[in-house]
Write a protein that holds these residues in place. Structure first.
Motif, PDB file in Angstrom:
ATOM      1  N   UNK A 253     -18.421 -38.505  53.907  1.00 41.10           N
ATOM      2  CA  UNK A 253     -18.378 -38.408  52.441  1.00 41.10           C
ATOM      3  C   UNK A 253     -16.987 -38.629  51.863  1.00 41.10           C
ATOM      4  N   UNK A 254     -16.045 -39.031  52.721  1.00 41.35           N
ATOM      5  CA  UNK A 254     -14.696 -39.285  52.231  1.00 41.35           C
ATOM      6  C   UNK A 254     -13.636 -38.607  53.073  1.00 41.35           C
ATOM      7  N   UNK A 255     -12.403 -38.681  52.624  1.00 36.47           N
ATOM      8  CA  UNK A 255     -11.288 -38.115  53.382  1.00 36.47           C
ATOM      9  C   UNK A 255     -10.917 -36.733  52.851  1.00 36.47           C
ATOM     10  N   UNK A 256     -10.685 -35.800  53.775  1.00 34.59           N
ATOM     11  CA  UNK A 256     -10.262 -34.451  53.398  1.00 34.59           C
ATOM     12  C   UNK A 256      -9.002 -34.094  54.182  1.00 34.59           C
ATOM     13  N   UNK A 257      -8.253 -33.132  53.662  1.00 37.47           N
ATOM     14  CA  UNK A 257      -7.056 -32.661  54.364  1.00 37.47           C
ATOM     15  C   UNK A 257      -7.275 -31.221  54.814  1.00 37.47           C
ATOM     16  N   UNK A 258      -7.124 -30.987  56.109  1.00 35.79           N
ATOM     17  CA  UNK A 258      -7.236 -29.639  56.676  1.00 35.79           C
ATOM     18  C   UNK A 258      -5.848 -29.132  57.016  1.00 35.79           C
ATOM     19  N   UNK A 259      -5.639 -27.839  56.845  1.00 40.59           N
ATOM     20  CA  UNK A 259      -4.365 -27.231  57.213  1.00 40.59           C
ATOM     21  C   UNK A 259      -4.595 -26.144  58.250  1.00 40.59           C
ATOM     22  N   UNK A 260      -3.704 -26.089  59.227  1.00 39.48           N
ATOM     23  CA  UNK A 260      -3.808 -25.073  60.275  1.00 39.48           C
ATOM     24  C   UNK A 260      -2.440 -24.844  60.896  1.00 39.48           C
ATOM     25  N   UNK A 261      -2.322 -23.750  61.648  1.00 39.97           N
ATOM     26  CA  UNK A 261      -1.069 -23.477  62.362  1.00 39.97           C
ATOM     27  C   UNK A 261      -0.865 -24.459  63.499  1.00 39.97           C
ATOM     28  N   UNK A 262      -1.981 -24.824  64.138  1.00 37.12           N
ATOM     29  CA  UNK A 262      -1.879 -25.657  65.337  1.00 37.12           C
ATOM     30  C   UNK A 262      -3.123 -26.538  65.475  1.00 37.12           C
ATOM     31  N   UNK A 263      -2.943 -27.708  66.094  1.00 37.47           N
ATOM     32  CA  UNK A 263      -4.053 -28.617  66.401  1.00 37.47           C
ATOM     33  C   UNK A 263      -4.168 -28.732  67.921  1.00 37.47           C
ATOM     34  N   UNK A 264      -5.369 -28.499  68.437  1.00 38.61           N
ATOM     35  CA  UNK A 264      -5.633 -28.684  69.858  1.00 38.61           C
ATOM     36  C   UNK A 264      -6.350 -30.009  70.053  1.00 38.61           C
ATOM     37  N   UNK A 265      -5.721 -30.924  70.775  1.00 36.68           N
ATOM     38  CA  UNK A 265      -6.347 -32.201  71.083  1.00 36.68           C
ATOM     39  C   UNK A 265      -7.147 -32.053  72.368  1.00 36.68           C
TER      40      UNK A 265
END
Length: 468
Positions: A253-265
């Protein structure tokens, strides 16, 4: 020094290969660049299970009143949880050291590179190199986390599973990219410990290799726990300039921005085959894996490969069996073993995911069985109807079985629920013995147990269910 067999890598494929070769009377050396036991024992299978057990205990204590027990002031010590996990891994690694001594296997620490036929060059931590000679060389170099160009791992804000096991402090929020076994296990651990977790999955459903019914059930249970799930979505870019991470996520449905302390790949693993001398020797590879036959032989005589660096499933138990098989094949060639080992049936390998609820599966999914042309009978037994599950307070999930309608062949089983990873072995053995639905129904399963759900699901497939 000269050996009969040299094993390059001491993970769950390498060390069993070395032990079996020693049992057959060979003089064996194993080469390891880091820690005996490899990734699985030190940074994978074992320490993650320790983390998940701590999370389970914490969860039990938080809901002790459900069992008629009062527990007040329940807290967790994140640092102590991590420390326990590392202790478990260290103990197991020392166990492999003991096994090497017990089986008179020489351990050579350093980075091994194939130099020539019958030769491996080993460079130690001090930079000094030595050449080790061996008639048969087994490549068991394993795999590592896959790194995507748009998800560069810095070890602090963008992490792999390795950093996820030893974070110095618990993040308040985490984005998990990928929902395979690694992704959903860490999502479960951190969510249980109190971190706000969002899973971003490129495919239409989480745990995409599983049967569709399993994916639906896990998504339902995860959402109940407060885990946010975004499927048909991909992380396009990351901004790590601030205190945390901002992730641009492309959705339907489009692009969103998520915020977090850390990203686990957690987007999969890639084989460790670079810079080990394959090209110079002409050992063939394809799609980043070493090509082997059913005995583990590569395209060059005297060299073999097993485990995650080959095309089979990247699972510890697969690597272990391949390791035993390759040593028995070498034993057969050298007249130390009486027959060629039986090739592995890669469609009869159990897969286990240790999230809560656990997932275990083997054989055909319902979709795959239909695509293969089978007319099928499918049975499901919900744990809600299980007396043992009710007594345990773990009624989530079900067992699903798939049989060929014509002959009753056991085509596959898919389970989600408490302790199902301990139940799947029954189906593995049953399928190996070419067991049909008739034998499952006539083999008495103990009551009350979770495992009787296999028999109950089979009964449901044939319209003979008693308890549902």
């Amino acid at each position: 020094m000269a050996y009969d067999v040299i094993v390059l890598g001491s993970g769950p494929g390498g060390y069993p290969a070395a032990i079996r070769a020693s049992q057959l009377g060979f003089k064996v050396a194993i080469i390891e660049k880091e820690s005996l036991g490899g990734v699985c024992l030190n940074w994978g299978c074992i320490p993650t299970k320790a983390l998940l057990k701590s999370a389970q205990v914490y969860e039990y204590l938080k809901h002790a009143q459900n069992y008629g027990i009062k527990a007040t002031g329940v807290e967790h010590d994140f640092e102590a949880v991590i420390k326990r996990s590392r202790g478990v891994a260290d103990k197991m690694s020392k166990g492999v050291q003991f096994l090497m001594k017990k089986n008179k296997i020489d351990v050579i620490m350093g980075f091994g590179k194939l130099k020539a036929k019958g030769q491996v060059e080993v460079t130690g931590a001090d930079g000094k190199a030595q050449v080790v000679e061996g008639k048969h060389i087994v490549i068991a170099t394993g795999g590592r986390w896959r790194e995507l160009p748009n998800l560069p791992i810095d070890g602090k804000k963008v992490i792999s599973y390795r950093e996820a096991m030893v974070l110095p402090q618990q993040p308040k929020s985490m984005i998990v990219v990928g929902s395979g076994a690694i992704g959903v296990e860490f999502a479960d651990f951190y969510n249980t410990m109190g971190t706000k977790v969002t899973i971003v999955e490129f495919m239409p459903r989480i745990v995409p290799v599983e049967d569709e019914d399993i994916s639906k059930e896990l998504e339902k249970q995860y959402k109940k726990k407060g885990i946010e799930i975004m499927t048909n979505s991909s992380v396009e870019s990351l901004d790590t300039t601030g205190n945390g991470v901002k992730a641009k996520v492309k959705t339907q449905s489009g692009e969103v921005t998520l915020e977090a302390d850390v990203v686990l790949s957690a987007v999969g693993v890639v084989a460790n085959i670079e810079n080990i001398g394959l090209e110079q020797l002409g050992i063939k590879t394809e799609k980043g894996k070493i090509i082997v036959d059913k005995y583990g032989k590569t395209s060059v005589d005297g060299f073999y490969a097993i485990g995650d660096c080959t095309p089979g499933q990247a699972l510890a138990h697969v690597a272990g069996k391949e390791g035993v098989n390759v040593s028995e094949y070498i034993g057969f060639l050298e007249k130390k073993f009486h027959h060629q080992p039986e090739g592995i049936d890669y469609n009869n390998v159990p897969g286990c995911t240790y999230c809560s609820p656990e997932i275990a599966s083997i054989g055909f999914t319902e979709k795959a069985a239909k695509e293969a042309g089978y007319e099928i009978k499918v049975g499901k037994f919900p744990f809600m109807a299980s007396g043992k599950a009710s007594a345990s307070g773990s009624t989530e999930g079900f067992v699903k079985v798939i049989f060929d309608a014509k002959y009753g062949e056991f085509l596959g089983a898919h389970m989600i629920g408490n302790n199902v990873t301990e139940m799947i072995a029954e189906v593995s053995v049953a399928r190996k013995l070419e067991t049909t639905a008739h034998e499952i129904l006539n083999a008495i399963h103990p009551h009350p147990t979770m495992s009787e759900a296999v028999k109950e699901a089979t009964a449901a497939a044939y319209g003979e269910a008693i308890d549902i």
